[in-house]
Scaffold this motif. Structure first.
Motif, PDB file in Angstrom:
ATOM      1  N   LEU A  20      50.195  41.651  42.072  1.00  0.00           N
ATOM      2  CA  LEU A  20      50.766  40.518  43.184  1.00  0.00           C
ATOM      3  C   LEU A  20      51.544  41.668  44.244  1.00  0.00           C
ATOM      4  O   LEU A  20      51.755  40.928  45.375  1.00  0.00           O
ATOM      5  CB  LEU A  20      51.580  39.555  42.574  1.00  0.00           C
ATOM      6  CG  LEU A  20      50.471  38.581  41.682  1.00  0.00           C
ATOM      7  CD1 LEU A  20      51.572  37.304  41.041  1.00  0.00           C
ATOM      8  CD2 LEU A  20      49.323  37.794  42.463  1.00  0.00           C
ATOM      9  N   ALA A  21      52.208  42.540  43.742  1.00  0.00           N
ATOM     10  CA  ALA A  21      53.015  43.297  44.726  1.00  0.00           C
ATOM     11  C   ALA A  21      52.131  44.059  46.031  1.00  0.00           C
ATOM     12  O   ALA A  21      52.583  44.434  46.757  1.00  0.00           O
ATOM     13  CB  ALA A  21      53.907  44.438  43.838  1.00  0.00           C
ATOM     14  N   SER A  22      50.866  44.062  45.689  1.00  0.00           N
ATOM     15  CA  SER A  22      50.083  44.615  46.424  1.00  0.00           C
ATOM     16  C   SER A  22      49.816  43.899  47.771  1.00  0.00           C
ATOM     17  O   SER A  22      49.441  44.515  48.740  1.00  0.00           O
ATOM     18  CB  SER A  22      48.714  44.658  45.938  1.00  0.00           C
ATOM     19  OG  SER A  22      47.882  43.506  45.775  1.00  0.00           O
ATOM     20  N   ARG A  29      45.227  34.664  46.263  1.00  0.00           N
ATOM     21  CA  ARG A  29      44.471  33.195  46.297  1.00  0.00           C
ATOM     22  C   ARG A  29      43.732  33.196  44.994  1.00  0.00           C
ATOM     23  O   ARG A  29      43.748  32.041  44.371  1.00  0.00           O
ATOM     24  CB  ARG A  29      43.568  33.476  47.412  1.00  0.00           C
ATOM     25  CG  ARG A  29      44.103  33.218  48.726  1.00  0.00           C
ATOM     26  CD  ARG A  29      43.384  33.218  49.846  1.00  0.00           C
ATOM     27  NE  ARG A  29      43.977  32.958  51.292  1.00  0.00           N
ATOM     28  CZ  ARG A  29      43.333  32.978  52.120  1.00  0.00           C
ATOM     29  NH1 ARG A  29      42.127  33.353  52.484  1.00  0.00           N
ATOM     30  NH2 ARG A  29      44.237  32.718  53.359  1.00  0.00           N
ATOM     31  N   LEU A  30      43.115  34.143  44.362  1.00  0.00           N
ATOM     32  CA  LEU A  30      42.491  34.050  42.807  1.00  0.00           C
ATOM     33  C   LEU A  30      43.475  33.767  41.944  1.00  0.00           C
ATOM     34  O   LEU A  30      43.153  32.724  41.188  1.00  0.00           O
ATOM     35  CB  LEU A  30      41.916  35.537  42.716  1.00  0.00           C
ATOM     36  CG  LEU A  30      41.008  35.302  41.256  1.00  0.00           C
ATOM     37  CD1 LEU A  30      39.901  34.568  41.277  1.00  0.00           C
ATOM     38  CD2 LEU A  30      40.656  36.966  41.111  1.00  0.00           C
ATOM     39  N   TYR A  31      44.785  34.251  42.036  1.00  0.00           N
ATOM     40  CA  TYR A  31      45.517  33.907  40.976  1.00  0.00           C
ATOM     41  C   TYR A  31      46.134  32.250  41.070  1.00  0.00           C
ATOM     42  O   TYR A  31      46.337  31.847  40.307  1.00  0.00           O
ATOM     43  CB  TYR A  31      47.049  34.798  41.172  1.00  0.00           C
ATOM     44  CG  TYR A  31      46.688  36.016  40.346  1.00  0.00           C
ATOM     45  CD1 TYR A  31      45.653  36.973  40.396  1.00  0.00           C
ATOM     46  CD2 TYR A  31      47.877  36.529  39.563  1.00  0.00           C
ATOM     47  CE1 TYR A  31      45.717  38.202  39.675  1.00  0.00           C
ATOM     48  CE2 TYR A  31      47.887  37.533  38.546  1.00  0.00           C
ATOM     49  CZ  TYR A  31      46.585  38.486  38.853  1.00  0.00           C
ATOM     50  OH  TYR A  31      46.697  39.665  38.064  1.00  0.00           O
ATOM     51  N   SER A  32      46.248  32.193  42.469  1.00  0.00           N
ATOM     52  CA  SER A  32      46.757  30.580  42.695  1.00  0.00           C
ATOM     53  C   SER A  32      45.285  29.826  42.179  1.00  0.00           C
ATOM     54  O   SER A  32      45.592  28.634  41.766  1.00  0.00           O
ATOM     55  CB  SER A  32      46.876  30.370  44.200  1.00  0.00           C
ATOM     56  OG  SER A  32      47.052  29.016  44.484  1.00  0.00           O
ATOM     57  N   LEU A  33      44.355  30.023  42.579  1.00  0.00           N
ATOM     58  CA  LEU A  33      42.934  29.114  42.063  1.00  0.00           C
ATOM     59  C   LEU A  33      43.185  29.118  40.537  1.00  0.00           C
ATOM     60  O   LEU A  33      42.757  28.065  40.036  1.00  0.00           O
ATOM     61  CB  LEU A  33      41.880  29.704  42.500  1.00  0.00           C
ATOM     62  CG  LEU A  33      40.621  29.349  42.114  1.00  0.00           C
ATOM     63  CD1 LEU A  33      40.465  27.767  42.843  1.00  0.00           C
ATOM     64  CD2 LEU A  33      39.219  30.055  42.783  1.00  0.00           C
ATOM     65  N   ASP A  34      43.379  30.232  39.968  1.00  0.00           N
ATOM     66  CA  ASP A  34      43.372  30.251  38.296  1.00  0.00           C
ATOM     67  C   ASP A  34      44.341  29.175  37.821  1.00  0.00           C
ATOM     68  O   ASP A  34      44.230  28.222  37.037  1.00  0.00           O
ATOM     69  CB  ASP A  34      43.679  31.515  37.783  1.00  0.00           C
ATOM     70  CG  ASP A  34      43.678  31.724  36.203  1.00  0.00           C
ATOM     71  OD1 ASP A  34      42.556  31.424  35.740  1.00  0.00           O
ATOM     72  OD2 ASP A  34      44.656  31.875  35.771  1.00  0.00           O
ATOM     73  N   THR A  35      45.625  29.254  38.612  1.00  0.00           N
ATOM     74  CA  THR A  35      46.738  28.206  38.080  1.00  0.00           C
ATOM     75  C   THR A  35      46.496  26.833  38.318  1.00  0.00           C
ATOM     76  O   THR A  35      46.630  26.022  37.592  1.00  0.00           O
ATOM     77  CB  THR A  35      48.193  28.457  38.747  1.00  0.00           C
ATOM     78  OG1 THR A  35      48.285  30.044  38.545  1.00  0.00           O
ATOM     79  CG2 THR A  35      49.201  27.879  38.586  1.00  0.00           C
ATOM     80  N   LEU A  36      45.866  26.560  39.549  1.00  0.00           N
ATOM     81  CA  LEU A  36      45.372  25.250  39.944  1.00  0.00           C
ATOM     82  C   LEU A  36      44.278  24.720  39.001  1.00  0.00           C
ATOM     83  O   LEU A  36      44.278  23.546  38.673  1.00  0.00           O
ATOM     84  CB  LEU A  36      45.002  25.149  41.455  1.00  0.00           C
ATOM     85  CG  LEU A  36      45.941  25.585  42.500  1.00  0.00           C
ATOM     86  CD1 LEU A  36      45.231  25.505  43.802  1.00  0.00           C
ATOM     87  CD2 LEU A  36      47.011  24.342  42.370  1.00  0.00           C
TER      88      LEU A  36
END
Length: 113
Positions: A20-22, A29-36
């Motif tokens: 995420l620091a990158s 967005r992928l990480y957000s989609l996974d959470t949602l």
């Protein structure tokens, strides 16, 4: 916490921070989609986590299996329910899933103790 859980969560946390620091927009967005995806909706979070576990087992991703086992545990999934998920995953995925089931049982036992 147990050794398996500590090692898994420590590694996952460190590496997620680096990713995420990158500041890569696609990864964020992928990480957000996974959470949602796993939030309450027409299906409960508990059901979605069991689906995540079954599909992770069929895909044979041990890291994903551990993640979803922890989430299932947090959602109050019982050992009886977990073994039904294991059964579905093994029927769909075939006998190649058995080694992953062994490791999943070991991880579930650690979570449960």
């Amino acid at each position: 916490m147990g050794k398996l859980k500590d090692e898994f969560n420590s590694y996952r946390s460190i590496m997620n921070e680096k990713i995420l620091a990158s500041e890569n927009k696609t990864m964020k967005r992928l990480y957000s989609l996974d959470t949602l995806t796993y939030q309450e909706g027409a299906l409960s979070t508990k059901t979605k986590e069991m689906l995540g576990l079954a599909t992770s087992m069929v895909l044979r991703c041990d890291e994903c299996i551990k993640y979803h086992l922890e989430k299932c545990f947090e959602q109050g999934v019982t050992t009886e329910e977990i073994f039904e998920v294991f059964g579905v995953a093994n029927v769909v995925g075939g006998t190649i899933v058995i080694p992953h089931t062994r490791r999943a049982v070991e991880y579930w036992e650690e979570l449960s103790n």
